[in-house]
Design a protein around this motif. Structure first.
Motif, short mmCIF file in Angstrom:
data_model
loop_
_atom_site.label_atom_id
_atom_site.label_comp_id
_atom_site.label_asym_id
_atom_site.label_seq_id
_atom_site.Cartn_x
_atom_site.Cartn_y
_atom_site.Cartn_z
N ILE A 2 -18.93 -36.20 11.51
CA ILE A 2 -20.29 -35.67 11.33
C ILE A 2 -20.51 -34.46 12.24
N VAL A 3 -20.11 -34.58 13.51
CA VAL A 3 -20.33 -33.49 14.47
C VAL A 3 -19.54 -32.25 14.07
N VAL A 4 -18.25 -32.42 13.84
CA VAL A 4 -17.41 -31.26 13.52
C VAL A 4 -17.75 -30.73 12.13
N GLY A 5 -18.03 -31.63 11.18
CA GLY A 5 -18.41 -31.19 9.84
C GLY A 5 -19.71 -30.40 9.85
N SER A 6 -20.66 -30.84 10.66
CA SER A 6 -21.95 -30.14 10.75
C SER A 6 -21.77 -28.75 11.35
N LEU A 7 -20.93 -28.65 12.39
CA LEU A 7 -20.67 -27.34 12.99
C LEU A 7 -19.97 -26.41 12.01
N THR A 8 -19.03 -26.95 11.26
CA THR A 8 -18.32 -26.14 10.27
C THR A 8 -19.28 -25.65 9.19
N LEU A 9 -20.16 -26.52 8.74
CA LEU A 9 -21.17 -26.13 7.76
C LEU A 9 -22.09 -25.05 8.32
N LEU A 10 -22.44 -25.17 9.61
CA LEU A 10 -23.30 -24.18 10.25
C LEU A 10 -22.65 -22.81 10.23
N LEU A 11 -21.35 -22.75 10.48
CA LEU A 11 -20.65 -21.46 10.44
C LEU A 11 -20.78 -20.81 9.06
N TRP A 12 -20.66 -21.62 8.02
CA TRP A 12 -20.75 -21.10 6.66
C TRP A 12 -22.18 -20.67 6.33
#
Length: 203
Positions: free
Chosen positions: A23-33
């Motif tokens: 969830i943490v890493v996925g959320s950060l990755t989504l934020l970059l996009w």
């Protein structure tokens, strides 16, 4: 009946809470996009907020650099290693992950600000990616963990060529960010090993 809490395992290779890590890493990755989408849609010229070496106006770029990318190609090249390596670094728990990431972030950003070419603007999460990579490569040496060394060998086999990115080459690529991110990863791995030894002594 009383129970003794399990001691933390400094040789772990996977997060103790995989769902939280994802969830943490996925959320950060989504934020970059999402940030890149905003930058392209407006256009907002957000990339101008990156690090401008030795300029006071570009010092706050140390904060923004990992969130900004020079186009979709740049972001796409960072996405998979960012997600995979970020997840694996969570093996020590969320608190350790935050400390490791913060160390890499700061070291990479300050290194770029001090040594980057005058007038250039540096953006991208690759400094953190390189830091995570080196952290994962050397932590097994400090921890004397065979499991972590096996993970390091696998990462070298798959992404080992990325390490050439710490060398000067294409002027459009921030090799300084890569180099100092990598150094930050080694520093973070050493600091984690020192902290783990202190915990072991107190135990």
């Amino acid at each position: 009946m009383t129970t003794t809490p399990a001691k933390p395992d400094p040789g772990r290779v996977l997060p103790p809470n995989p769902r939280q890590a994802a969830i943490v890493v996925g959320s950060l990755t989504l934020l970059l996009w999402l940030i890149e989408l905003v930058d392209v849609a407006l256009p907002a010229d957000l990339d101008l907020n990156g690090i401008i070496p030795r300029a006071l106006a570009g010092l706050d770029g140390i904060i923004w650099m990992p969130f900004l990318h020079g186009g979709w190609g740049h972001l796409i090249s960072n996405t998979l290693p960012f997600a995979v390596l970020g997840f694996l670094v969570m093996a020590g728990g969320l608190g350790q992950w935050a400390a490791v990431t913060g160390t890499i972030w700061f070291t990479s950003g300050v290194g770029v600000w001090l040594t980057g070419a005058a007038g250039s603007v540096h953006v991208g999460a690759s400094g953190i990616v390189f830091g995570w990579m080196l952290f994962l490569l050397v932590r097994g040496v400090f921890a004397r963990s065979f499991r972590q060394l096996l993970v390091a060998v696998a990462l070298l086999a798959y992404w080992g060529t990325m390490l050439f990115g710490v060398l000067p080459g294409d002027p459009r690529i921030s090799w300084q960010g890569h180099l100092f991110g990598a150094l930050g990863g080694v520093l973070a791995a050493w600091l984690v090993s020192v902290a783990n030894r202190q915990v072991a002594v107190r135990s």
